[in-house]
Design an enzyme around this catalytic site. Sequence first.
Site, PDB file in Angstrom:
ATOM      1  N   GLN A 261       0.830  -1.208   0.000  1.00  0.00           N
ATOM      2  CA  GLN A 261       0.000   0.000   0.000  1.00  0.00           C
ATOM      3  C   GLN A 261       0.866   1.261   0.000  1.00  0.00           C
ATOM      4  O   GLN A 261       0.518   2.259  -0.619  1.00  0.00           O
ATOM      5  CB  GLN A 261      -0.932   0.004   1.213  1.00  0.00           C
ATOM      6  CG  GLN A 261      -1.948  -1.125   1.187  1.00  0.00           C
ATOM      7  CD  GLN A 261      -2.671  -1.216  -0.140  1.00  0.00           C
ATOM      8  OE1 GLN A 261      -3.404  -0.304  -0.516  1.00  0.00           O
ATOM      9  NE2 GLN A 261      -2.479  -2.318  -0.856  1.00  0.00           N
ATOM     10  N   HIS A 264       1.684   2.999  -3.344  1.00  0.00           N
ATOM     11  CA  HIS A 264       0.686   3.739  -4.119  1.00  0.00           C
ATOM     12  C   HIS A 264       1.087   5.202  -4.284  1.00  0.00           C
ATOM     13  O   HIS A 264       1.124   5.729  -5.383  1.00  0.00           O
ATOM     14  CB  HIS A 264      -0.686   3.660  -3.442  1.00  0.00           C
ATOM     15  CG  HIS A 264      -1.477   2.456  -3.831  1.00  0.00           C
ATOM     16  ND1 HIS A 264      -1.980   2.290  -5.094  1.00  0.00           N
ATOM     17  CD2 HIS A 264      -1.873   1.367  -3.129  1.00  0.00           C
ATOM     18  CE1 HIS A 264      -2.643   1.141  -5.154  1.00  0.00           C
ATOM     19  NE2 HIS A 264      -2.588   0.568  -3.986  1.00  0.00           N
ATOM     20  N   GLU A 329      -8.947   1.127   5.749  1.00  0.00           N
ATOM     21  CA  GLU A 329      -9.451   0.663   4.458  1.00  0.00           C
ATOM     22  C   GLU A 329      -9.222  -0.836   4.320  1.00  0.00           C
ATOM     23  O   GLU A 329     -10.131  -1.602   4.005  1.00  0.00           O
ATOM     24  CB  GLU A 329      -8.728   1.418   3.342  1.00  0.00           C
ATOM     25  CG  GLU A 329      -9.123   0.992   1.941  1.00  0.00           C
ATOM     26  CD  GLU A 329      -8.247   1.627   0.871  1.00  0.00           C
ATOM     27  OE1 GLU A 329      -8.672   1.639  -0.300  1.00  0.00           O
ATOM     28  OE2 GLU A 329      -7.139   2.113   1.183  1.00  0.00           O
ATOM     29  N   HIS A 330      -7.988  -1.267   4.539  1.00  0.00           N
ATOM     30  CA  HIS A 330      -7.628  -2.694   4.484  1.00  0.00           C
ATOM     31  C   HIS A 330      -7.113  -3.119   5.857  1.00  0.00           C
ATOM     32  O   HIS A 330      -6.234  -2.459   6.411  1.00  0.00           O
ATOM     33  CB  HIS A 330      -6.517  -2.948   3.468  1.00  0.00           C
ATOM     34  CG  HIS A 330      -6.790  -2.423   2.095  1.00  0.00           C
ATOM     35  ND1 HIS A 330      -6.243  -1.234   1.626  1.00  0.00           N
ATOM     36  CD2 HIS A 330      -7.545  -2.903   1.096  1.00  0.00           C
ATOM     37  CE1 HIS A 330      -6.655  -1.031   0.386  1.00  0.00           C
ATOM     38  NE2 HIS A 330      -7.449  -2.022   0.030  1.00  0.00           N
ATOM     39  N   ASP A 363      -7.050  -6.695  -3.993  1.00  0.00           N
ATOM     40  CA  ASP A 363      -6.943  -5.623  -4.977  1.00  0.00           C
ATOM     41  C   ASP A 363      -7.295  -6.097  -6.375  1.00  0.00           C
ATOM     42  O   ASP A 363      -7.738  -5.310  -7.211  1.00  0.00           O
ATOM     43  CB  ASP A 363      -5.517  -5.059  -4.996  1.00  0.00           C
ATOM     44  CG  ASP A 363      -5.273  -4.069  -3.869  1.00  0.00           C
ATOM     45  OD1 ASP A 363      -6.246  -3.582  -3.274  1.00  0.00           O
ATOM     46  OD2 ASP A 363      -4.096  -3.787  -3.581  1.00  0.00           O
ATOM     47  N   HIS A 422     -53.724  17.248   5.202  1.00  0.00           N
ATOM     48  CA  HIS A 422     -53.278  15.873   5.401  1.00  0.00           C
ATOM     49  C   HIS A 422     -54.360  15.063   6.090  1.00  0.00           C
ATOM     50  O   HIS A 422     -54.698  13.941   5.674  1.00  0.00           O
ATOM     51  CB  HIS A 422     -52.017  15.841   6.280  1.00  0.00           C
ATOM     52  CG  HIS A 422     -50.748  16.148   5.553  1.00  0.00           C
ATOM     53  ND1 HIS A 422     -50.470  17.358   5.014  1.00  0.00           N
ATOM     54  CD2 HIS A 422     -49.659  15.352   5.298  1.00  0.00           C
ATOM     55  CE1 HIS A 422     -49.261  17.342   4.462  1.00  0.00           C
ATOM     56  NE2 HIS A 422     -48.758  16.122   4.622  1.00  0.00           N
TER      57      HIS A 422
END
Length: 432
Positions: A261, A264, A329-330, A363, A422
Amino acid sequence: MKIEQLSTQDAKFWQRLDELLAWESVSDDAVFTTVNTILKEVRKRGNAAVLEYTNRFDRMQAKDFAELEIPLQRLQQALNSITPAQRDALEQAAARIRSYAERQKIESWSYTEADGTLLGQQVSALDRVGLYVPGGKAAYPSSVLMNAIPAKVAGVPELIMVVPTPDGEVNELVLAAAAIAGVDRVFAIGGAQAVAALAYGTETVPQVDKIVGPGNIYVATAKRMVYGTVGIDMIAGPSEILVVCDGKTQPDWIAMDLFSQAEHDEDAQAILISPDKAFLETVQLSVDRLVETMPRKDIITTSLQARGAFIHVQNMDEAAKVANYIAPEHLELSVEQPEILVKQIRHAGAIFMGRYTAEALGDYCAGPNHVLPTSRTARFSSPLGVYDFQKRSSLINCSAQGASSLGQVASILARGEGLVAHACSAEYRLNQ
Protein backbone atom coordinates in the site's frame (compact mmCIF):
# COMPACT_ATOMS: atom_id res chain seq x y z
CA MET A 1 14.56 3.99 7.25
CA LYS A 2 13.09 4.49 10.71
CA ILE A 3 9.35 3.92 11.09
CA GLU A 4 7.72 5.61 14.06
CA GLN A 5 7.28 3.39 17.11
CA LEU A 6 4.21 3.88 19.29
CA SER A 7 2.99 2.15 22.42
CA THR A 8 -0.47 2.17 23.93
CA GLN A 9 1.26 2.60 27.27
CA ASP A 10 2.53 6.05 26.31
CA ALA A 11 0.58 8.88 27.95
CA LYS A 12 0.14 10.68 24.64
CA PHE A 13 -0.54 7.58 22.52
CA TRP A 14 -4.07 8.48 21.39
CA GLN A 15 -3.11 12.07 20.67
CA ARG A 16 -0.19 10.97 18.53
CA LEU A 17 -2.35 8.38 16.77
CA ASP A 18 -4.86 11.10 15.87
CA GLU A 19 -2.07 13.23 14.44
CA LEU A 20 -0.81 10.29 12.40
CA LEU A 21 -4.25 9.46 11.01
CA ALA A 22 -5.13 13.05 10.12
CA TRP A 23 -5.15 13.65 6.41
CA GLU A 24 -6.32 16.81 4.77
CA SER A 25 -7.20 16.84 1.09
CA VAL A 26 -4.73 18.88 -0.93
CA SER A 27 -7.71 20.54 -2.60
CA ASP A 28 -7.33 24.27 -2.07
CA ASP A 29 -8.99 27.45 -3.25
CA ALA A 30 -7.12 27.35 -6.54
CA VAL A 31 -8.27 23.79 -7.28
CA PHE A 32 -11.83 24.66 -6.26
CA THR A 33 -11.88 27.73 -8.49
CA THR A 34 -10.49 25.84 -11.49
CA VAL A 35 -12.97 22.99 -11.11
CA ASN A 36 -15.88 25.36 -10.59
CA THR A 37 -15.02 27.18 -13.82
CA ILE A 38 -14.76 23.91 -15.76
CA LEU A 39 -18.11 22.68 -14.45
CA LYS A 40 -19.85 25.91 -15.43
CA GLU A 41 -18.29 25.95 -18.89
CA VAL A 42 -19.21 22.33 -19.64
CA ARG A 43 -22.73 22.89 -18.38
CA LYS A 44 -23.07 25.94 -20.64
CA ARG A 45 -21.16 24.89 -23.76
CA GLY A 46 -21.29 21.08 -23.68
CA ASN A 47 -19.13 19.25 -26.22
CA ALA A 48 -17.18 22.36 -27.19
CA ALA A 49 -15.97 22.99 -23.65
CA VAL A 50 -15.07 19.33 -23.06
CA LEU A 51 -13.13 19.25 -26.34
CA GLU A 52 -11.30 22.47 -25.48
CA TYR A 53 -10.26 21.32 -21.99
CA THR A 54 -9.31 17.83 -23.20
CA ASN A 55 -7.00 19.25 -25.88
CA ARG A 56 -5.47 21.65 -23.37
CA PHE A 57 -4.97 19.40 -20.33
CA ASP A 58 -4.28 16.08 -22.09
CA ARG A 59 -2.22 17.58 -24.90
CA MET A 60 -4.59 16.20 -27.51
CA GLN A 61 -5.31 17.56 -30.97
CA ALA A 62 -8.87 16.37 -31.52
CA LYS A 63 -10.68 18.59 -34.05
CA ASP A 64 -14.13 17.22 -33.38
CA PHE A 65 -15.80 15.65 -30.34
CA ALA A 66 -16.55 12.54 -32.38
CA GLU A 67 -12.80 11.78 -32.27
CA LEU A 68 -13.06 11.41 -28.49
CA GLU A 69 -15.45 8.46 -28.52
CA ILE A 70 -13.71 5.09 -28.54
CA PRO A 71 -15.78 2.57 -30.56
CA LEU A 72 -16.69 -0.76 -28.97
CA GLN A 73 -14.80 -2.66 -31.65
CA ARG A 74 -11.65 -0.92 -30.40
CA LEU A 75 -12.27 -2.50 -26.97
CA GLN A 76 -12.56 -5.93 -28.55
CA GLN A 77 -9.41 -5.26 -30.53
CA ALA A 78 -7.57 -4.49 -27.29
CA LEU A 79 -8.90 -7.69 -25.72
CA ASN A 80 -7.59 -9.67 -28.69
CA SER A 81 -4.20 -7.94 -28.64
CA ILE A 82 -3.12 -8.50 -25.03
CA THR A 83 -1.18 -11.61 -24.11
CA PRO A 84 -3.07 -14.85 -23.39
CA ALA A 85 -1.83 -14.72 -19.78
CA GLN A 86 -3.15 -11.17 -19.33
CA ARG A 87 -6.50 -12.05 -20.86
CA ASP A 88 -6.82 -15.15 -18.71
CA ALA A 89 -5.98 -13.15 -15.56
CA LEU A 90 -8.56 -10.46 -16.41
CA GLU A 91 -11.23 -13.06 -17.16
CA GLN A 92 -10.52 -15.03 -13.98
CA ALA A 93 -10.66 -11.86 -11.89
CA ALA A 94 -13.88 -10.77 -13.63
CA ALA A 95 -15.52 -14.15 -13.00
CA ARG A 96 -14.69 -14.01 -9.29
CA ILE A 97 -15.85 -10.40 -8.93
CA ARG A 98 -19.09 -11.27 -10.74
CA SER A 99 -19.70 -14.37 -8.61
CA TYR A 100 -19.27 -12.37 -5.40
CA ALA A 101 -21.43 -9.51 -6.70
CA GLU A 102 -24.28 -11.86 -7.60
CA ARG A 103 -24.64 -12.67 -3.91
CA GLN A 104 -25.08 -8.98 -3.07
CA LYS A 105 -28.19 -8.44 -5.15
CA ILE A 106 -31.18 -7.16 -3.19
CA GLU A 107 -34.57 -8.44 -4.31
CA SER A 108 -37.95 -6.75 -4.05
CA TRP A 109 -40.18 -7.94 -1.21
CA SER A 110 -43.66 -7.41 0.22
CA TYR A 111 -46.09 -8.74 2.80
CA THR A 112 -49.85 -8.52 3.21
CA GLU A 113 -51.48 -7.65 6.52
CA ALA A 114 -54.63 -9.28 7.85
CA ASP A 115 -56.92 -6.54 6.50
CA GLY A 116 -55.48 -6.88 2.99
CA THR A 117 -53.06 -3.95 3.09
CA LEU A 118 -49.84 -4.66 1.18
CA LEU A 119 -46.51 -3.17 2.25
CA GLY A 120 -43.14 -3.77 0.70
CA GLN A 121 -40.12 -2.54 -1.18
CA GLN A 122 -39.44 -2.48 -4.90
CA VAL A 123 -35.79 -2.66 -5.90
CA SER A 124 -34.68 -1.32 -9.26
CA ALA A 125 -31.33 -0.60 -10.93
CA LEU A 126 -30.10 2.87 -11.79
CA ASP A 127 -30.75 3.77 -15.43
CA ARG A 128 -27.27 4.96 -16.36
CA VAL A 129 -23.92 5.06 -14.53
CA GLY A 130 -20.69 6.88 -15.34
CA LEU A 131 -17.34 5.23 -14.63
CA TYR A 132 -14.22 7.37 -14.30
CA VAL A 133 -10.98 5.50 -15.02
CA PRO A 134 -7.50 7.07 -14.65
CA GLY A 135 -5.62 6.98 -17.95
CA GLY A 136 -2.16 7.14 -19.42
CA LYS A 137 0.56 5.59 -17.30
CA ALA A 138 -1.65 5.60 -14.17
CA ALA A 139 -3.96 2.95 -15.60
CA TYR A 140 -5.89 0.45 -13.51
CA PRO A 141 -7.74 -2.29 -15.39
CA SER A 142 -8.63 -3.84 -12.03
CA SER A 143 -10.63 -0.70 -11.18
CA VAL A 144 -12.59 -1.07 -14.42
CA LEU A 145 -13.66 -4.56 -13.36
CA MET A 146 -14.37 -3.58 -9.76
CA ASN A 147 -16.59 -0.64 -10.73
CA ALA A 148 -18.27 -1.93 -13.88
CA ILE A 149 -19.14 -5.51 -12.99
CA PRO A 150 -21.26 -4.76 -9.87
CA ALA A 151 -23.16 -2.17 -11.91
CA LYS A 152 -23.91 -4.72 -14.60
CA VAL A 153 -24.87 -7.38 -12.04
CA ALA A 154 -27.26 -4.85 -10.48
CA GLY A 155 -28.94 -4.53 -13.87
CA VAL A 156 -27.74 -1.07 -14.95
CA PRO A 157 -28.71 -0.91 -18.66
CA GLU A 158 -26.08 1.60 -19.72
CA LEU A 159 -22.55 2.13 -18.39
CA ILE A 160 -20.58 5.10 -19.75
CA MET A 161 -16.81 5.01 -19.20
CA VAL A 162 -14.51 8.03 -19.42
CA VAL A 163 -10.75 7.59 -19.53
CA PRO A 164 -8.18 10.28 -20.35
CA THR A 165 -5.59 9.47 -23.00
CA PRO A 166 -2.86 12.09 -22.42
CA ASP A 167 -0.69 12.57 -25.49
CA GLY A 168 -2.91 10.01 -27.17
CA GLU A 169 -1.59 7.25 -24.91
CA VAL A 170 -4.14 4.44 -24.64
CA ASN A 171 -3.78 1.57 -22.18
CA GLU A 172 -4.73 -1.69 -23.86
CA LEU A 173 -5.43 -3.51 -20.59
CA VAL A 174 -7.95 -0.85 -19.55
CA LEU A 175 -9.80 -1.16 -22.86
CA ALA A 176 -9.65 -4.96 -22.64
CA ALA A 177 -11.10 -4.86 -19.12
CA ALA A 178 -13.91 -2.61 -20.39
CA ALA A 179 -14.72 -5.21 -23.06
CA ILE A 180 -14.83 -8.02 -20.50
CA ALA A 181 -16.96 -5.98 -18.08
CA GLY A 182 -19.53 -5.05 -20.73
CA VAL A 183 -19.08 -1.26 -20.76
CA ASP A 184 -21.50 0.30 -23.26
CA ARG A 185 -19.75 3.50 -24.38
CA VAL A 186 -16.25 4.90 -23.84
CA PHE A 187 -15.00 8.47 -24.20
CA ALA A 188 -11.33 9.50 -24.19
CA ILE A 189 -11.84 12.36 -21.78
CA GLY A 190 -10.74 12.91 -18.19
CA GLY A 191 -10.39 15.43 -15.41
CA ALA A 192 -13.10 17.70 -14.08
CA GLN A 193 -14.46 18.16 -17.62
CA ALA A 194 -15.25 14.43 -17.86
CA VAL A 195 -17.04 14.51 -14.50
CA ALA A 196 -19.02 17.55 -15.67
CA ALA A 197 -19.96 15.85 -18.95
CA LEU A 198 -21.28 12.83 -17.07
CA ALA A 199 -23.09 14.89 -14.44
CA TYR A 200 -24.80 17.38 -16.76
CA GLY A 201 -24.73 15.63 -20.12
CA THR A 202 -23.59 17.16 -23.41
CA GLU A 203 -24.77 16.85 -27.00
CA THR A 204 -22.94 13.51 -27.15
CA VAL A 205 -22.25 12.31 -23.60
CA PRO A 206 -25.49 11.20 -21.93
CA GLN A 207 -26.24 12.42 -18.42
CA VAL A 208 -25.79 9.68 -15.83
CA ASP A 209 -27.42 9.04 -12.48
CA LYS A 210 -24.25 8.19 -10.57
CA ILE A 211 -20.50 8.60 -11.05
CA VAL A 212 -18.05 6.05 -9.65
CA GLY A 213 -14.34 5.49 -9.95
CA PRO A 214 -11.03 6.99 -8.71
CA GLY A 215 -9.24 10.10 -9.93
CA ASN A 216 -6.86 12.88 -8.98
CA ILE A 217 -7.67 15.87 -6.78
CA TYR A 218 -9.45 17.69 -9.62
CA VAL A 219 -11.64 14.67 -10.27
CA ALA A 220 -12.37 14.18 -6.57
CA THR A 221 -13.22 17.87 -6.16
CA ALA A 222 -15.49 17.78 -9.21
CA LYS A 223 -17.29 14.69 -7.89
CA ARG A 224 -17.85 16.41 -4.57
CA MET A 225 -19.25 19.49 -6.32
CA VAL A 226 -21.69 17.65 -8.63
CA TYR A 227 -23.03 15.47 -5.82
CA GLY A 228 -26.73 16.17 -5.56
CA THR A 229 -27.10 16.53 -9.31
CA VAL A 230 -25.87 12.95 -9.51
CA GLY A 231 -24.86 10.37 -6.95
CA ILE A 232 -21.22 9.47 -6.34
CA ASP A 233 -19.55 6.43 -4.81
CA MET A 234 -17.27 8.18 -2.30
CA ILE A 235 -14.50 10.74 -1.90
CA ALA A 236 -11.51 8.50 -1.43
CA GLY A 237 -8.35 9.47 0.41
CA PRO A 238 -4.92 7.82 0.22
CA SER A 239 -4.67 4.05 0.36
CA GLU A 240 -4.31 2.43 3.81
CA ILE A 241 -3.32 -0.90 5.31
CA LEU A 242 -3.36 -1.95 8.95
CA VAL A 243 -1.78 -5.28 9.84
CA VAL A 244 -2.50 -6.92 13.19
CA CYS A 245 0.00 -9.71 13.82
CA ASP A 246 0.64 -12.00 16.77
CA GLY A 247 4.35 -12.11 15.94
CA LYS A 248 4.32 -15.55 14.31
CA THR A 249 4.07 -14.63 10.63
CA GLN A 250 7.16 -14.40 8.42
CA PRO A 251 8.52 -10.85 8.96
CA ASP A 252 9.30 -10.49 5.26
CA TRP A 253 5.65 -11.21 4.41
CA ILE A 254 4.49 -8.45 6.74
CA ALA A 255 7.05 -5.98 5.42
CA MET A 256 5.94 -6.59 1.84
CA ASP A 257 2.27 -6.28 2.83
CA LEU A 258 3.07 -2.84 4.23
CA PHE A 259 4.93 -1.95 1.02
CA SER A 260 1.96 -3.05 -1.09
CA GLN A 261 0.00 0.00 0.00
CA ALA A 262 2.88 2.38 0.71
CA GLU A 263 3.95 2.14 -2.94
CA HIS A 264 0.69 3.74 -4.12
CA ASP A 265 1.80 7.25 -3.24
CA GLU A 266 3.62 9.31 -0.62
CA ASP A 267 0.40 9.95 1.35
CA ALA A 268 -0.50 6.26 1.66
CA GLN A 269 -0.53 4.83 5.18
CA ALA A 270 0.82 1.49 6.43
CA ILE A 271 0.59 0.53 10.12
CA LEU A 272 1.56 -2.64 11.98
CA ILE A 273 0.16 -3.59 15.38
CA SER A 274 1.56 -6.40 17.53
CA PRO A 275 1.82 -7.38 21.20
CA ASP A 276 5.29 -8.79 20.41
CA LYS A 277 7.81 -5.94 20.63
CA ALA A 278 10.69 -8.09 19.39
CA PHE A 279 8.65 -8.95 16.30
CA LEU A 280 8.16 -5.27 15.50
CA GLU A 281 11.93 -4.85 15.60
CA THR A 282 12.38 -7.85 13.31
CA VAL A 283 9.90 -6.45 10.78
CA GLN A 284 11.84 -3.17 10.85
CA LEU A 285 14.94 -5.12 9.77
CA SER A 286 12.95 -6.75 6.95
CA VAL A 287 11.70 -3.34 5.84
CA ASP A 288 15.22 -1.92 5.73
CA ARG A 289 16.50 -4.85 3.67
CA LEU A 290 13.58 -5.35 1.28
CA VAL A 291 12.93 -1.71 0.47
CA GLU A 292 16.24 -1.63 -1.40
CA THR A 293 14.77 -4.11 -3.91
CA MET A 294 11.65 -2.08 -4.66
CA PRO A 295 11.30 -0.10 -7.93
CA ARG A 296 9.15 2.43 -6.04
CA LYS A 297 11.61 2.65 -3.14
CA ASP A 298 11.42 6.44 -2.83
CA ILE A 299 7.62 6.50 -2.63
CA ILE A 300 7.56 3.65 -0.10
CA THR A 301 10.20 5.33 2.05
CA THR A 302 8.42 8.69 2.08
CA SER A 303 5.09 7.05 2.88
CA LEU A 304 6.40 4.92 5.75
CA GLN A 305 8.45 7.71 7.30
CA ALA A 306 5.68 10.30 7.08
CA ARG A 307 2.57 8.28 7.91
CA GLY A 308 3.66 4.76 8.86
CA ALA A 309 3.84 3.34 12.39
CA PHE A 310 4.62 0.23 14.42
CA ILE A 311 2.29 0.06 17.40
CA HIS A 312 3.05 -2.08 20.43
CA VAL A 313 -0.08 -3.21 22.30
CA GLN A 314 -0.50 -5.24 25.49
CA ASN A 315 -2.69 -7.99 24.00
CA MET A 316 -5.03 -8.84 21.11
CA ASP A 317 -8.03 -7.25 22.81
CA GLU A 318 -6.16 -3.96 22.82
CA ALA A 319 -5.10 -4.54 19.22
CA ALA A 320 -8.77 -4.85 18.24
CA LYS A 321 -9.59 -1.65 20.13
CA VAL A 322 -6.91 0.30 18.28
CA ALA A 323 -7.91 -1.26 14.94
CA ASN A 324 -11.53 -0.22 15.43
CA TYR A 325 -10.43 3.32 16.20
CA ILE A 326 -8.30 3.50 13.07
CA ALA A 327 -11.14 1.99 10.97
CA PRO A 328 -8.75 1.15 8.12
CA GLU A 329 -9.45 0.66 4.46
CA HIS A 330 -7.63 -2.69 4.48
CA LEU A 331 -7.18 -4.74 7.67
CA GLU A 332 -5.03 -7.86 7.78
CA LEU A 333 -5.53 -10.18 10.75
CA SER A 334 -2.29 -12.14 10.47
CA VAL A 335 -2.92 -14.30 13.52
CA GLU A 336 -3.42 -17.95 14.45
CA GLN A 337 -7.21 -17.81 14.84
CA PRO A 338 -8.51 -14.86 12.81
CA GLU A 339 -12.08 -16.14 12.98
CA ILE A 340 -12.04 -15.37 16.72
CA LEU A 341 -10.39 -11.95 16.48
CA VAL A 342 -12.63 -10.84 13.59
CA LYS A 343 -15.65 -10.93 15.92
CA GLN A 344 -14.17 -7.96 17.76
CA ILE A 345 -13.73 -5.91 14.57
CA ARG A 346 -16.51 -3.41 13.84
CA HIS A 347 -14.87 -0.89 11.54
CA ALA A 348 -12.86 -1.87 8.45
CA GLY A 349 -13.36 -1.64 4.71
CA ALA A 350 -12.10 -5.15 3.97
CA ILE A 351 -10.77 -7.74 6.42
CA PHE A 352 -8.09 -10.20 5.28
CA MET A 353 -8.02 -13.18 7.60
CA GLY A 354 -5.06 -15.45 8.30
CA ARG A 355 -1.37 -15.51 7.47
CA TYR A 356 -1.81 -16.51 3.82
CA THR A 357 -4.30 -13.80 2.82
CA ALA A 358 -2.28 -10.97 1.33
CA GLU A 359 -4.18 -7.73 0.86
CA ALA A 360 -2.98 -7.66 -2.76
CA LEU A 361 -5.30 -10.57 -3.55
CA GLY A 362 -8.24 -8.34 -2.68
CA ASP A 363 -6.94 -5.62 -4.98
CA TYR A 364 -7.19 -7.85 -8.01
CA CYS A 365 -8.95 -11.16 -7.92
CA ALA A 366 -10.30 -12.45 -4.59
CA GLY A 367 -13.83 -11.31 -5.49
CA PRO A 368 -14.88 -8.64 -2.98
CA ASN A 369 -14.64 -5.08 -4.25
CA HIS A 370 -11.43 -3.10 -3.86
CA VAL A 371 -13.26 0.24 -3.80
CA LEU A 372 -13.26 0.80 -0.03
CA PRO A 373 -13.83 3.58 2.51
CA THR A 374 -10.69 5.43 3.60
CA SER A 375 -9.72 8.07 6.18
CA ARG A 376 -11.72 6.42 8.99
CA THR A 377 -14.97 6.53 6.99
CA ALA A 378 -15.29 2.76 7.46
CA ARG A 379 -16.94 3.77 10.74
CA PHE A 380 -20.07 4.59 8.77
CA SER A 381 -19.67 3.40 5.17
CA SER A 382 -19.13 0.22 3.20
CA PRO A 383 -17.25 -1.17 0.19
CA LEU A 384 -18.66 -0.47 -3.26
CA GLY A 385 -21.16 -3.15 -4.18
CA VAL A 386 -24.19 -4.10 -6.22
CA TYR A 387 -26.35 -2.27 -3.68
CA ASP A 388 -24.71 1.01 -4.75
CA PHE A 389 -26.27 0.61 -8.19
CA GLN A 390 -29.74 -0.29 -6.93
CA LYS A 391 -32.35 1.95 -5.37
CA ARG A 392 -35.39 1.11 -3.32
CA SER A 393 -38.98 2.37 -3.53
CA SER A 394 -41.48 1.76 -0.73
CA LEU A 395 -44.71 0.01 -1.67
CA ILE A 396 -48.01 0.83 0.11
CA ASN A 397 -51.34 -0.56 -1.11
CA CYS A 398 -54.16 -0.04 1.39
CA SER A 399 -57.33 -2.09 1.39
CA ALA A 400 -60.57 -0.26 2.23
CA GLN A 401 -60.36 -1.63 5.77
CA GLY A 402 -56.71 -0.65 6.06
CA ALA A 403 -57.46 2.87 4.85
CA SER A 404 -60.05 3.27 7.61
CA SER A 405 -57.84 2.05 10.46
CA LEU A 406 -54.70 3.81 9.31
CA GLY A 407 -56.66 6.92 8.35
CA GLN A 408 -57.78 7.44 11.92
CA VAL A 409 -54.19 7.30 13.18
CA ALA A 410 -52.98 9.61 10.42
CA SER A 411 -55.81 12.08 11.08
CA ILE A 412 -54.94 12.44 14.76
CA LEU A 413 -51.24 12.93 14.05
CA ALA A 414 -51.85 15.34 11.14
CA ARG A 415 -54.19 17.55 13.13
CA GLY A 416 -51.67 17.50 15.97
CA GLU A 417 -49.16 18.95 13.52
CA GLY A 418 -51.66 21.52 12.22
CA LEU A 419 -51.74 19.99 8.74
CA VAL A 420 -55.47 19.90 8.11
CA ALA A 421 -55.30 18.92 4.43
CA HIS A 422 -53.28 15.87 5.40
CA ALA A 423 -55.96 14.94 7.92
CA CYS A 424 -58.82 15.47 5.47
CA SER A 425 -57.05 13.44 2.78
CA ALA A 426 -56.96 10.48 5.16
CA GLU A 427 -60.46 11.11 6.60
CA TYR A 428 -62.17 11.13 3.16
CA ARG A 429 -61.35 7.44 2.87
CA LEU A 430 -62.66 6.38 6.29
CA ASN A 431 -65.35 3.69 6.32
CA GLN A 432 -65.69 3.58 2.55
